[in-house]
Scaffold this active site. Sequence first.
Site, short mmCIF file in Angstrom:
data_model
loop_
_atom_site.label_atom_id
_atom_site.label_comp_id
_atom_site.label_asym_id
_atom_site.label_seq_id
_atom_site.Cartn_x
_atom_site.Cartn_y
_atom_site.Cartn_z
N ARG A 98 0.97 -1.02 -0.14
CA ARG A 98 0.02 -0.20 0.12
C ARG A 98 0.80 1.21 -0.03
NH1 ARG A 98 -2.35 0.27 6.17
NH2 ARG A 98 -0.41 0.52 7.44
N ASN A 150 -4.87 7.71 3.74
CA ASN A 150 -4.67 7.17 4.98
C ASN A 150 -3.25 7.49 5.22
OD1 ASN A 150 -5.40 5.33 7.17
ND2 ASN A 150 -3.82 4.44 6.59
N GLU A 151 -3.07 8.27 6.50
CA GLU A 151 -1.71 8.43 6.96
C GLU A 151 -0.54 8.82 5.85
OE1 GLU A 151 -0.61 4.97 9.00
OE2 GLU A 151 -1.72 5.71 11.00
N GLU A 182 -7.26 6.44 15.25
CA GLU A 182 -6.96 4.99 15.25
C GLU A 182 -5.71 4.78 16.65
OE1 GLU A 182 -4.35 3.26 12.09
OE2 GLU A 182 -5.79 4.09 10.46
N TRP A 222 3.39 -4.83 13.85
CA TRP A 222 4.62 -4.36 12.95
C TRP A 222 5.81 -3.94 13.69
CZ3 TRP A 222 5.00 0.59 14.79
CH2 TRP A 222 3.77 1.04 15.05
N GLU A 228 -2.04 -7.90 8.17
CA GLU A 228 -2.24 -7.57 9.39
C GLU A 228 -3.14 -8.44 10.32
OE1 GLU A 228 -3.44 -3.42 8.52
OE2 GLU A 228 -1.57 -2.76 9.40
N PHE A 243 -2.09 -10.48 12.35
CA PHE A 243 -1.86 -10.75 13.83
C PHE A 243 -1.95 -9.29 14.59
CE2 PHE A 243 0.80 -14.29 11.91
CZ PHE A 243 -0.10 -15.17 12.24
C1 GAL Z 1 -1.84 2.25 10.98
C2 GAL Z 1 -2.77 2.18 9.66
C3 GAL Z 1 -3.62 1.21 9.58
C4 GAL Z 1 -3.08 -0.07 10.31
C5 GAL Z 1 -2.43 0.12 11.51
C6 GAL Z 1 -1.77 -0.72 12.27
O1 GAL Z 1 -0.74 2.78 10.80
O2 GAL Z 1 -3.14 3.56 9.26
O3 GAL Z 1 -4.24 0.96 8.22
O4 GAL Z 1 -2.10 -0.36 9.13
O5 GAL Z 1 -1.50 1.17 11.39
O6 GAL Z 1 -1.39 -0.73 13.53
#
Ligand code: GAL
Length: 689
Positions: free
Chosen positions: A117, A155-156, A315, A323, A363, A365
């Site tokens: 992405r 997004n971000e 979020e 991650w 994602e 996990f």
């Molecule tokens: C953010 C992102 C989300 C998701 C999340 C996981 O940075 O906007 O889509 O990936 O991290 O922690």
Amino acid sequence: MDHPRYPRPLGLDPLAYGGDYNPEQWPEEVWAEDVRLMREAGVTMVSVGIFSWALLEPERGQYEFGWLDRLLDLLHAHGIRADLATPTVVPPAWFYRDHPEALPVTREGVRHSFGSRGAICHSSPAYQQAAAAVTEQLARRYGTHPAVALWHVHNEYGVPVSDCYCDESAAHFRRWLGERYGTLKELNSAWGTAFWGQLYTRWDDIQPPRLTPTAGNPAQQLDYARFTNDAVLANFKRERDLLHRLAPGIPVTTNFMTALSQCQSMDYWAWGREVDLVANDHYLVAEDPRSQINLAMAADLTRSVAGGRPWLLLEHSTGAVNWQPRNLAKRPGELARNSLAHVARGSEGAMFFQWRASRYGAEKFHSAMLPHAGTDSRIWREVVELGQELGALAEIRDSLVRADAAMLWDWESWWAQRLEWRPSVDLDARERAEAWYTASWDAHLTVDFAHPEAELSHYPLVVVPALYLTTEAAARNLRQYVENGGTLLVSCFSGIVDEHDTVHPGPHPGALREVLGLRVEEFAPLRAGESVRLEGGGGSVRPEDDGASVRLEGDGELRAGAWTEFVVTEGAETVWRYADGPAAGGPAVTRHALGAGHAWYVSARLDGEGLDRVLRAASADAGLAERRLPRDVEVVERVGEHGRYLFAINHGAADADVPAAGPGVELLTGASVTDTLAVPAGRTRVLRY
Ligand code: GAL
Ligand code: ZN
């Protein structure tokens, strides 16, 4: 400063509670269960469609909106509002089939591929057109849908890639430079191209700062960082303007990542002026045993880029992310403490990534509100409980956080200081900002962040953790602040260069010499692991009007590592001096009386205890009362129409008593409080008084 036009999600009366909702990953039978459980958890809003471009437009110009129609209708039927995204962070495979040139190129000349992405060259006209087309479709179709409360653009922005070194970006950079400098003569002078024979005689010869054999031109690199921020921001503005025009009345936001550990490339002071509602994402650094401090700092930064107004946490996570190298689970109660700490610091709700844990993809996990473990799980029970707590806090909406002091922060200065060939790799702006912020957190002070050129007169104390790049305007601003009675506390290696990374004329710190009443003859960095001692320098005692006095004498011994300086005072008094190390005997911490105020200077990289001591001394100098509270109790106040709200978050393992500023009601338990707010271990209490 432009104020947000629509400061809150349309039609959302309670606080926002919910998360990213990706129903496209599930058969439609599951959706009915989703909305039922959302109601059970007290969810009020979900973010939808963030990664759905390929599903909404499976081939160029062919749209499939049926599933999103049904989804929005379903949410609406259950009274859940939608934060509807433009899906422009993941262009579909067909887009790159036609436009492989829109994939970003690294500094080394390697082109990224499709398959993840955020693979976007922000200067690509093809990307801009395709993004505008899908945004326009969404705006026309859903601009009057009763579920839609907020537009979530992209997004971000800024992560995972923001800068691109392709030829299109190079041409865009030259146009940007043309507007900034007008003539090559101006550019050559700003970039100091006399050094190493970098002189430019044709615009076309100018390139982005691609891979070079050794250190590149710092002014060129700094301008590239500014250009990147502007190029990305322009793409946000293009979508925002379309949405404003085609779907008026619905506020537009995009999720920032203000934590300095999470996004480095965006200047959020600039972004804060462009969104209708400031929104942020925050993820704990799982292995940091005091991760609540990084959280608080990000929340304070977010509120500050929102100009002090309410903002929205779009979020965070209910438990582990996926991650980081070691993705630690949150401890019992940590989820609520995290959410409520954001709310205490100005968020009008708490949203998560994501609603339902994914079974597949990168994602799977990652924690969610509804984990793989289902509803018979600790996370789900905590999610339901948090929904109730946020419900009980609805009245705090629109109240404003009261700050004790300001801390200066400037992304441009950070970008400049990070470039190569600085006097020491051990002195880092982000590390200093986090260290001074930690000292203020430990002193239970609430701080606003401020841009160095912002109005500061209403703050009794202004802390400058790291301001390597200081403009003339910022220098004037700080001087005026002190002359008018403020207390300024400046940390080492500040005031060194101007906006082109050119050293201010004369001895360091050129921009701050006068206000600090000193000069730095030479930097004296230390060896790796080496530390020095600082001892009380026999400073003076300032008598107060009421007969009391403030001790300014350096009190006891402090320690510092990595960085010291040879300081010569020119009007400042020495409060602590170096007991050993290269600058032994010389001034280490100083205080300068100027006009009606005082300017402190700390010439070393102090360690934690030293920071606490110096901050305490400067706070006393500024007339701030000391707060005696248990170390791990976080206290923040919001002030609104219906009252004052004292948030007390107990991160410690022991129950704590917090003095109540007045009698009132505790909103989460309904208990009446007279003079002490009892905060059980691990819990939060909110007193309205
Ligand atoms: C953010 C992102 C989300 C998701 C999340 C996981 O940075 O906007 O889509 O990936 O991290 O922690
Ligand atoms: Zn590019």
